[in-house]
Motif scaffolding. Structure first.
Motif, PDB file in Angstrom:
ATOM      1  N   PRO A   1      11.774  53.838  17.824  1.00  0.00           N
ATOM      2  CA  PRO A   1      11.677  53.925  16.308  1.00  0.00           C
ATOM      3  C   PRO A   1      11.081  55.312  15.925  1.00  0.00           C
ATOM      4  CG  PRO A   1      10.754  51.916  17.300  1.00  0.00           C
ATOM      5  CD  PRO A   1      11.263  52.993  18.442  1.00  0.00           C
ATOM      6  N   VAL A   2      11.524  55.775  14.651  1.00  0.00           N
ATOM      7  CA  VAL A   2      11.299  56.813  14.176  1.00  0.00           C
ATOM      8  C   VAL A   2       9.993  57.009  13.446  1.00  0.00           C
ATOM      9  CG1 VAL A   2      11.867  58.909  12.631  1.00  0.00           C
ATOM     10  CG2 VAL A   2      13.461  57.622  14.220  1.00  0.00           C
ATOM     11  N   ALA A   3       8.713  57.588  13.471  1.00  0.00           N
ATOM     12  CA  ALA A   3       7.676  57.344  12.844  1.00  0.00           C
ATOM     13  C   ALA A   3       7.434  58.262  11.810  1.00  0.00           C
ATOM     14  CB  ALA A   3       6.314  57.320  13.923  1.00  0.00           C
ATOM     15  N   GLU A   4       8.076  59.450  11.837  1.00  0.00           N
ATOM     16  CA  GLU A   4       8.063  60.295  10.672  1.00  0.00           C
ATOM     17  C   GLU A   4       9.528  60.668  10.145  1.00  0.00           C
ATOM     18  OE1 GLU A   4       7.388  64.104  13.228  1.00  0.00           O
ATOM     19  OE2 GLU A   4       5.917  62.859  13.185  1.00  0.00           O
ATOM     20  N   GLU A   5       9.584  61.357   8.924  1.00  0.00           N
ATOM     21  CA  GLU A   5      10.643  61.835   8.170  1.00  0.00           C
ATOM     22  C   GLU A   5      10.666  63.291   8.279  1.00  0.00           C
ATOM     23  OE1 GLU A   5      12.320  61.942   4.117  1.00  0.00           O
ATOM     24  OE2 GLU A   5      11.454  59.869   4.566  1.00  0.00           O
ATOM     25  N   VAL A   6      11.390  63.850   8.866  1.00  0.00           N
ATOM     26  CA  VAL A   6      11.419  65.321   8.817  1.00  0.00           C
ATOM     27  C   VAL A   6      13.107  66.092   8.177  1.00  0.00           C
ATOM     28  CG1 VAL A   6      11.737  67.217  10.670  1.00  0.00           C
ATOM     29  CG2 VAL A   6      10.598  65.219  11.279  1.00  0.00           C
ATOM     30  N   SER A   7      12.622  67.261   7.504  1.00  0.00           N
ATOM     31  CA  SER A   7      13.572  67.829   6.932  1.00  0.00           C
ATOM     32  C   SER A   7      13.743  69.190   7.531  1.00  0.00           C
ATOM     33  CB  SER A   7      13.297  68.352   5.564  1.00  0.00           C
ATOM     34  OG  SER A   7      13.238  66.955   4.628  1.00  0.00           O
ATOM     35  N   ALA A   8      14.756  69.275   8.454  1.00  0.00           N
ATOM     36  CA  ALA A   8      14.672  70.428   9.226  1.00  0.00           C
ATOM     37  C   ALA A   8      15.923  71.368   8.667  1.00  0.00           C
ATOM     38  CB  ALA A   8      15.081  70.313  10.676  1.00  0.00           C
ATOM     39  N   ILE A   9      15.301  72.638   8.371  1.00  0.00           N
ATOM     40  CA  ILE A   9      16.326  73.593   7.608  1.00  0.00           C
ATOM     41  C   ILE A   9      16.481  74.911   8.517  1.00  0.00           C
ATOM     42  CG2 ILE A   9      16.486  72.634   5.365  1.00  0.00           C
ATOM     43  CD1 ILE A   9      14.471  74.680   4.722  1.00  0.00           C
ATOM     44  N   GLY A  10      17.747  75.555   8.361  1.00  0.00           N
ATOM     45  CA  GLY A  10      17.580  77.108   9.093  1.00  0.00           C
ATOM     46  C   GLY A  10      17.925  76.685  10.579  1.00  0.00           C
ATOM     47  N   LEU A  11      18.220  75.670  11.199  1.00  0.00           N
ATOM     48  CA  LEU A  11      18.423  75.418  12.640  1.00  0.00           C
ATOM     49  C   LEU A  11      19.502  76.324  13.229  1.00  0.00           C
ATOM     50  CD1 LEU A  11      17.947  71.444  12.564  1.00  0.00           C
ATOM     51  CD2 LEU A  11      16.460  73.435  13.124  1.00  0.00           C
ATOM     52  N   THR A  12      19.415  76.688  14.539  1.00  0.00           N
ATOM     53  CA  THR A  12      20.342  77.576  15.186  1.00  0.00           C
ATOM     54  C   THR A  12      21.368  76.504  15.595  1.00  0.00           C
ATOM     55  OG1 THR A  12      18.506  78.960  15.971  1.00  0.00           O
ATOM     56  CG2 THR A  12      20.762  78.938  17.076  1.00  0.00           C
ATOM     57  N   VAL A  13      22.687  77.283  15.256  1.00  0.00           N
ATOM     58  CA  VAL A  13      23.806  76.400  15.630  1.00  0.00           C
ATOM     59  C   VAL A  13      24.405  77.224  16.793  1.00  0.00           C
ATOM     60  CG1 VAL A  13      26.263  75.634  15.056  1.00  0.00           C
ATOM     61  CG2 VAL A  13      24.289  75.706  13.343  1.00  0.00           C
ATOM     62  N   GLU A  14      24.780  76.625  18.214  1.00  0.00           N
ATOM     63  CA  GLU A  14      25.463  77.099  19.221  1.00  0.00           C
ATOM     64  C   GLU A  14      26.904  76.644  18.847  1.00  0.00           C
ATOM     65  OE1 GLU A  14      23.724  76.082  22.780  1.00  0.00           O
ATOM     66  OE2 GLU A  14      21.591  76.697  22.448  1.00  0.00           O
ATOM     67  N   GLY A  15      27.665  77.538  19.165  1.00  0.00           N
ATOM     68  CA  GLY A  15      29.076  77.378  18.988  1.00  0.00           C
ATOM     69  C   GLY A  15      29.653  77.584  17.371  1.00  0.00           C
TER      70      GLY A  15
ATOM     71  N   LEU B   1      33.307  70.617   7.371  1.00  0.00           N
ATOM     72  CA  LEU B   1      31.923  69.681   7.568  1.00  0.00           C
ATOM     73  C   LEU B   1      30.742  70.081   6.467  1.00  0.00           C
ATOM     74  CD1 LEU B   1      30.475  67.593   9.433  1.00  0.00           C
ATOM     75  CD2 LEU B   1      29.598  69.429  10.716  1.00  0.00           C
ATOM     76  N   THR B   2      30.527  69.269   5.496  1.00  0.00           N
ATOM     77  CA  THR B   2      29.486  69.509   4.711  1.00  0.00           C
ATOM     78  C   THR B   2      28.639  68.258   4.450  1.00  0.00           C
ATOM     79  OG1 THR B   2      30.825  68.747   2.846  1.00  0.00           O
ATOM     80  CG2 THR B   2      30.924  71.131   3.098  1.00  0.00           C
ATOM     81  N   GLY B   3      27.483  68.416   3.859  1.00  0.00           N
ATOM     82  CA  GLY B   3      26.659  66.963   4.020  1.00  0.00           C
ATOM     83  C   GLY B   3      25.238  67.088   4.915  1.00  0.00           C
ATOM     84  N   ARG B   4      24.824  65.954   5.038  1.00  0.00           N
ATOM     85  CA  ARG B   4      23.651  65.945   5.815  1.00  0.00           C
ATOM     86  C   ARG B   4      23.851  64.972   7.042  1.00  0.00           C
ATOM     87  NH1 ARG B   4      21.387  64.945   0.215  1.00  0.00           N
ATOM     88  NH2 ARG B   4      20.337  66.586  -0.120  1.00  0.00           N
ATOM     89  N   LEU B   5      22.836  65.083   8.040  1.00  0.00           N
ATOM     90  CA  LEU B   5      22.697  64.095   9.184  1.00  0.00           C
ATOM     91  C   LEU B   5      21.789  63.226   8.984  1.00  0.00           C
ATOM     92  CD1 LEU B   5      23.699  62.909  12.005  1.00  0.00           C
ATOM     93  CD2 LEU B   5      22.153  65.038  12.753  1.00  0.00           C
ATOM     94  N   LEU B   6      22.004  62.005   9.002  1.00  0.00           N
ATOM     95  CA  LEU B   6      20.716  61.038   8.747  1.00  0.00           C
ATOM     96  C   LEU B   6      20.760  59.819   9.874  1.00  0.00           C
ATOM     97  CD1 LEU B   6      21.631  60.201   5.058  1.00  0.00           C
ATOM     98  CD2 LEU B   6      19.622  61.911   5.953  1.00  0.00           C
ATOM     99  N   ARG B   7      19.677  59.651  10.405  1.00  0.00           N
ATOM    100  CA  ARG B   7      19.515  59.012  11.489  1.00  0.00           C
ATOM    101  C   ARG B   7      18.939  57.667  11.120  1.00  0.00           C
ATOM    102  NH1 ARG B   7      15.089  58.217  16.136  1.00  0.00           N
ATOM    103  NH2 ARG B   7      16.420  56.765  17.285  1.00  0.00           N
TER     104      ARG B   7
END
Length: 57
Positions: free
Chosen positions: A14-28, A34-40
């Motif tokens: 279970p996910v206990a917290e909500e996180v907004s992660a921006i500026g992440l490094t992309v490998e490849g 592809l546009t939009g958001r990734l939601l778990r």
């Protein structure tokens, strides 16, 4: 002996917290279309409650 059900461990924890992660490094590279958001979205049982079935929670 108490064991944690498999639907509450690993990738299913279970996910206990909500996180907004921006500026992440992309490998490849990402596809240009592809546009939009990734939601778990998963089950998050109430604190102190262990569901007795995969779909309860």
């Amino acid at each position: 002996m108490t064991t944690t059900p498999p639907y509450l461990t690993g990738h299913y924890t279970p996910v206990a917290e909500e996180v907004s992660a921006i500026g992440l490094t992309v490998e490849g590279s990402l596809p240009p279309e592809l546009t939009g958001r990734l939601l778990r979205n998963g089950h998050n049982p109430k604190p102190g409650v262990t569901p007795t079935h995969w779909f309860k929670g």
